[in-house]
Design a protein around this motif. Structure first.
Motif, mmCIF file in Angstrom:
data_model
loop_
_atom_site.group_PDB
_atom_site.id
_atom_site.type_symbol
_atom_site.label_atom_id
_atom_site.label_comp_id
_atom_site.label_asym_id
_atom_site.label_seq_id
_atom_site.Cartn_x
_atom_site.Cartn_y
_atom_site.Cartn_z
ATOM 1 N N MET A 131 25.661 13.431 -8.465
ATOM 2 C CA MET A 131 25.322 14.668 -7.776
ATOM 3 C C MET A 131 26.530 15.607 -7.790
ATOM 4 S SD MET A 131 23.471 15.187 -4.075
ATOM 5 C CE MET A 131 24.341 13.806 -3.367
ATOM 6 N N LYS A 132 26.269 16.883 -7.974
ATOM 7 C CA LYS A 132 27.332 17.877 -7.965
ATOM 8 C C LYS A 132 27.541 18.343 -6.525
ATOM 9 C CE LYS A 132 28.842 22.288 -9.922
ATOM 10 N NZ LYS A 132 28.474 23.434 -10.803
ATOM 11 N N ILE A 133 28.774 18.203 -6.033
ATOM 12 C CA ILE A 133 29.077 18.518 -4.633
ATOM 13 C C ILE A 133 30.250 19.483 -4.565
ATOM 14 C CG2 ILE A 133 29.766 17.561 -2.406
ATOM 15 C CD1 ILE A 133 28.510 14.914 -3.267
ATOM 16 N N ILE A 134 30.122 20.504 -3.711
ATOM 17 C CA ILE A 134 31.230 21.418 -3.432
ATOM 18 C C ILE A 134 31.756 21.127 -2.034
ATOM 19 C CG2 ILE A 134 31.837 23.813 -2.927
ATOM 20 C CD1 ILE A 134 30.087 24.691 -5.221
ATOM 21 N N VAL A 135 33.063 20.889 -1.937
ATOM 22 C CA VAL A 135 33.744 20.701 -0.650
ATOM 23 C C VAL A 135 34.488 21.984 -0.336
ATOM 24 C CG1 VAL A 135 35.480 19.394 0.613
ATOM 25 C CG2 VAL A 135 33.982 18.215 -1.012
ATOM 26 N N LEU A 136 34.241 22.538 0.832
ATOM 27 C CA LEU A 136 34.910 23.768 1.254
ATOM 28 C C LEU A 136 36.070 23.405 2.165
ATOM 29 C CD1 LEU A 136 31.729 25.931 1.990
ATOM 30 C CD2 LEU A 136 33.036 25.738 -0.129
ATOM 31 N N GLY A 137 37.283 23.605 1.661
ATOM 32 C CA GLY A 137 38.474 23.275 2.419
ATOM 33 C C GLY A 137 39.309 22.197 1.747
ATOM 34 N N ALA A 138 40.608 22.471 1.561
ATOM 35 C CA ALA A 138 41.509 21.525 0.897
ATOM 36 C C ALA A 138 42.616 21.055 1.826
ATOM 37 C CB ALA A 138 42.109 22.158 -0.362
ATOM 38 N N GLY A 139 42.290 20.971 3.131
ATOM 39 C CA GLY A 139 43.211 20.324 4.057
ATOM 40 C C GLY A 139 43.088 18.819 3.925
ATOM 41 N N VAL A 140 43.666 18.089 4.857
ATOM 42 C CA VAL A 140 43.627 16.631 4.755
ATOM 43 C C VAL A 140 42.197 16.112 4.853
ATOM 44 C CG1 VAL A 140 44.011 16.202 7.240
ATOM 45 C CG2 VAL A 140 44.746 14.504 5.547
ATOM 46 N N VAL A 141 41.342 16.765 5.635
ATOM 47 C CA VAL A 141 39.960 16.308 5.772
ATOM 48 C C VAL A 141 39.154 16.627 4.522
ATOM 49 C CG1 VAL A 141 37.817 16.605 7.082
ATOM 50 C CG2 VAL A 141 40.001 16.413 8.291
ATOM 51 N N GLY A 142 39.301 17.847 3.994
ATOM 52 C CA GLY A 142 38.577 18.209 2.777
ATOM 53 C C GLY A 142 39.022 17.410 1.568
ATOM 54 N N THR A 143 40.323 17.171 1.454
ATOM 55 C CA THR A 143 40.853 16.447 0.301
ATOM 56 C C THR A 143 40.437 14.973 0.332
ATOM 57 O OG1 THR A 143 42.728 17.973 0.146
ATOM 58 C CG2 THR A 143 42.961 15.858 -0.959
ATOM 59 N N THR A 144 40.481 14.356 1.504
ATOM 60 C CA THR A 144 40.014 12.973 1.577
ATOM 61 C C THR A 144 38.506 12.892 1.322
ATOM 62 O OG1 THR A 144 39.896 13.203 3.992
ATOM 63 C CG2 THR A 144 41.818 12.079 3.092
ATOM 64 N N SER A 145 37.757 13.896 1.770
ATOM 65 C CA SER A 145 36.319 13.929 1.490
ATOM 66 C C SER A 145 36.074 13.956 -0.011
ATOM 67 C CB SER A 145 35.673 15.154 2.152
ATOM 68 O OG SER A 145 35.777 15.114 3.561
ATOM 69 N N ALA A 146 36.826 14.805 -0.702
ATOM 70 C CA ALA A 146 36.682 14.910 -2.159
ATOM 71 C C ALA A 146 37.019 13.583 -2.841
ATOM 72 C CB ALA A 146 37.583 16.028 -2.681
ATOM 73 N N TRP A 147 38.073 12.923 -2.368
ATOM 74 C CA TRP A 147 38.493 11.656 -2.964
ATOM 75 C C TRP A 147 37.392 10.603 -2.867
ATOM 76 C CZ3 TRP A 147 41.865 9.129 -5.941
ATOM 77 C CH2 TRP A 147 41.961 7.739 -5.817
ATOM 78 N N TYR A 148 36.855 10.413 -1.661
ATOM 79 C CA TYR A 148 35.859 9.359 -1.490
ATOM 80 C C TYR A 148 34.513 9.723 -2.119
ATOM 81 C CZ TYR A 148 39.103 6.719 1.294
ATOM 82 O OH TYR A 148 40.195 5.993 1.688
ATOM 83 N N LEU A 149 34.180 10.990 -2.179
ATOM 84 C CA LEU A 149 32.962 11.402 -2.887
ATOM 85 C C LEU A 149 33.104 11.147 -4.384
ATOM 86 C CD1 LEU A 149 32.166 14.683 -0.956
ATOM 87 C CD2 LEU A 149 30.675 12.670 -1.077
ATOM 88 N N ALA A 150 34.280 11.440 -4.924
ATOM 89 C CA ALA A 150 34.514 11.190 -6.353
ATOM 90 C C ALA A 150 34.485 9.688 -6.637
ATOM 91 C CB ALA A 150 35.850 11.792 -6.786
ATOM 92 N N ARG A 151 35.062 8.894 -5.750
ATOM 93 C CA ARG A 151 35.058 7.445 -5.939
ATOM 94 C C ARG A 151 33.640 6.876 -5.866
ATOM 95 N NH1 ARG A 151 39.084 5.025 -8.239
ATOM 96 N NH2 ARG A 151 39.103 3.194 -6.856
ATOM 97 N N ALA A 152 32.748 7.608 -5.179
ATOM 98 C CA ALA A 152 31.351 7.178 -5.092
ATOM 99 C C ALA A 152 30.537 7.642 -6.294
ATOM 100 C CB ALA A 152 30.723 7.710 -3.804
#
Length: 417
Positions: free
Chosen positions: A1-22
Motif C-alpha cells: 500500500m502507498k502511504i504518505i506520512v505527514l511530519g518528519a519529527g521523531v513520531v513521523g520518522t518512526t512511523s515511516a520506519w515501521y510502515l516500511a518494515r511492514a
C-alpha cells in the motif's frame, strides 16, 4: 500500500520506519530541510516510561496557581483570546480527578513501557546510536510531602511490573554522585532503573537515514496546505509542490495537526504546550549527572548526553509562539546549578524552545479516524521521544491489518466522542 506520512519529527520518522518494515511504500512530507528539526530537536532527552503521567490530576488546578506565583515557575499561562485554548483547558479540568488520572496514567505507562521495549529491539537490530545510555532515571524530592505523594504513582508502577526503588538522600547521591554539594536539599527520590536517555534529534536523523535505505522517500522543504477529501476518503495532500496522492495518510504533525483536521469535520483536542531546554558543555565530570535527574519541585529534567548536559522543562501556554523568554532560561539554570553546581557551562549553553502537542488527558491519539484511510499518530505532549517507537509500531500494525501487541482501542480519537 502507498502511504504518505505527514511530519518528519521523531513520531513521523518512526512511523515511516515501521510502515516500511511492514512492506508499505512510504513517503514522508515535511516543511523543514531535514528530519527532527522542530519539537524533536532539543527535548529533555529522556526515555522515561515510568514517569509517564498525565498533567491533569487531583489537585493540579490548585497547584498550578501556586506554580504561577513561584520565582522559578514550572508553569506559565498567557490568557490568549483563543477558543481552542479555553476548550482544551476545560477538557483538561474534566480529567483532574483520581479516576481519570489512574485511567490515563495506566494507558500511558502501558504504551511507554511497550515503546521502550520496541526501541531496544530496534537498537539491537540496526545498531543505531544517539548518545544513548541505559542507566535509569531519578526523580528527586526536595520536600517530604513530595515523597509521600509518590505512593499513587508507585501503585501504577506495581500494576505494570515496572521496577523501581525508593531512595533516601544518601541513596540518591549513590545513584547520582554529582549532586553531593546539594545533599542537604534532598529528602529522597524515586529511581526507575529501566528508563533510558538519549538525543532525540540524533535518533531521528539516523533513523531517517536507515529508513531511506529501506526505500522511504523524504520530501523536505514542502509546505502542507490541506487534505483533499472525496466520498469519505482522503484523495491527496495539497502542498506548495502540488497534490500528492496515496492509498492511506498518517498525520504526525504534532501541534499543527488540528488545523488540518477541522475542515474535514474532525476535532482533535491537541494544543501546543511550550517547553524550553538549555544544552551546556560538561565542565566537571564529577559534578555532572550520570543519567537523568527529575527535579520534582521545578518540573525540570537534567540529562547527560555524551559530553553535554540537557536541561529541559517548563509548561507555557502561549499559543504557537516560539519566542525565547529569559525568565524561562533562568528557571532551567537555577535547577541545574542548584543540584549540579559547577557541572556544566550554563553561560554559553544553547537556549531552545519547542511546542509540545498535548492532549487534555495526556495520552497520545493513535489509530483510525472516521475517515477510512486517514490515521493519526500525534498528541504525545512531553513524551514523544519516550513513546515514539511503540506508537509507530502500534500504528503500523493497525494499518497492516495486524493485531497490535498491546491494547490500543483507548488510544484512538474516538475516545473523545
Amino acid at each position: 500500500m502507498k502511504i504518505i506520512v505527514l511530519g518528519a519529527g521523531v513520531v513521523g520518522t518512526t512511523s515511516a520506519w515501521y510502515l516500511a518494515r511492514a512492506g508499505h511504500d512510504v513517503t514522508v512530507i515535511d516543511r523543514q530541510p531535514e528530519a527532527g528539526l522542530e519539537t524533536s530537536f532539543a527535548n529533555a532527552g529522556q526515555v522515561s516510561p515510568g514517569y509517564s503521567s498525565p498533567w491533569a490530576g487531583p489537585g493540579v488546578p490548585l497547584k498550578s496557581m501556586k506554580w504561577l506565583m513561584m520565582k522559578y515557575r514550572p508553569f506559565v499561562f498567557w490568557p490568549l483570546p483563543d477558543p481552542h485554548l479555553w476548550k482544551w483547558l476545560l477538557q483538561m479540568l474534566e480529567n483532574c480527578n483520581s479516576a481519570a488520572y489512574d485511567r490515563n496514567k495506566g494507558r500511558m505507562v502501558r504504551l511507554a513501557e511497550y515503546s521502550r521495549d520496541v526501541m531496544r529491539d530496534l537498537r539491537a537490530e540496526t545498531g543505531i546510536s544517539y548518545d544513548d545510555r541505559q542507566q535509569g532515571t531519578l526523580q528527586v524530592f526536595r520536600k517530604q510531602k513530595q515523597l509521600d505523594a509518590a505512593g499513587g504513582d508507585i501503585d501504577v508502577l506495581r500494576q505494570y511490573n515496572v521496577p523501581y526503588e525508593i531512595l533516601d538522600a544518601q541513596g540518591c547521591l549513590k545513584a547520582e554522585p554529582g549532586m553531593a554539594a546539594a545533599a542537604h536539599k534532598i529528602v529522597g527520590g524515586l529511581r526507575l532503573p529501566g528508563d533510558e536517555t538519549g538525543d532525540a534529534f540524533l535518533f531521528t536523523q539516523r533513523l531517517a537515514e536507515l529508513a531511506t535505505a529501506q526505500n522511504v522517500t523524504f520530501m523536505y522543504d514542502t509546505t502542507i496546505r490541506s487534505l483533499q477529501m472525496e466520498n469519505g476518503r482522503i484523495t491527496g495532500v495539497q502542498t506548495n509542490r502540488g497534490l500528492h496522492t496515496a492509498d492511506a495518510f498518517v498525520l504526525a504533525l504534532g501541534s499543527y495537526s488540528p488545523p488540518l483536521l477541522r475542515p474535514l469535520g474532525l476535532n482533535l483536542p491537541v494544543y501546543p504546550v511550550k517547553g524550553y531546554s538549555l544544552t551546556a558543555k560538561i565542565m566537571d565530570e564529577a559534578r555532572a549527572p550520570v543519567s537523568t535527574v527529575m527535579d520534582e519541585t521545578f518540573k525540570i529534567g537534567i540529562t547527560r548526553l555524551g559530553d553535554r548536559i540537557r536541561i529541559g522543562g517548563t509548561a507555557e501556554l502561549a499559543g504557537f509562539s516560539t519566542r525565547l523568554r529569559a525568565p524561562r532560561r533562568a528557571t532551567l539554570e537555577h535547577s541545574a546549578t542548584d543540584l549540579f553546581p559547577g557541572g556544566g557551562d550554563m553561560e554559553t549553553g544553547t537556549f531552545w524552545t519547542g511546542l509540545r502537542p498535548m492532549t487534555p488527558d495526556g495520552t497520545p491519539v493513535i489509530g483510525r479516524t472516521s475517515i477510512g484511510n486517514l490515521y493519526l499518530n500525534t498528541g504525545h505532549g512531553t513524551l514523544g521521544w519516550t513513546m515514539a517507537c511503540g506508537s509507530a509500531r502500534v500504528l503500523a500494525d493497525i494499518i497492516s491489518g495486524k493485531m497490535p501487541d498491546i491494547p490500543h482501542e483507548d488510544l484512538a480519537i474516538c475516545r473523545y466522542g
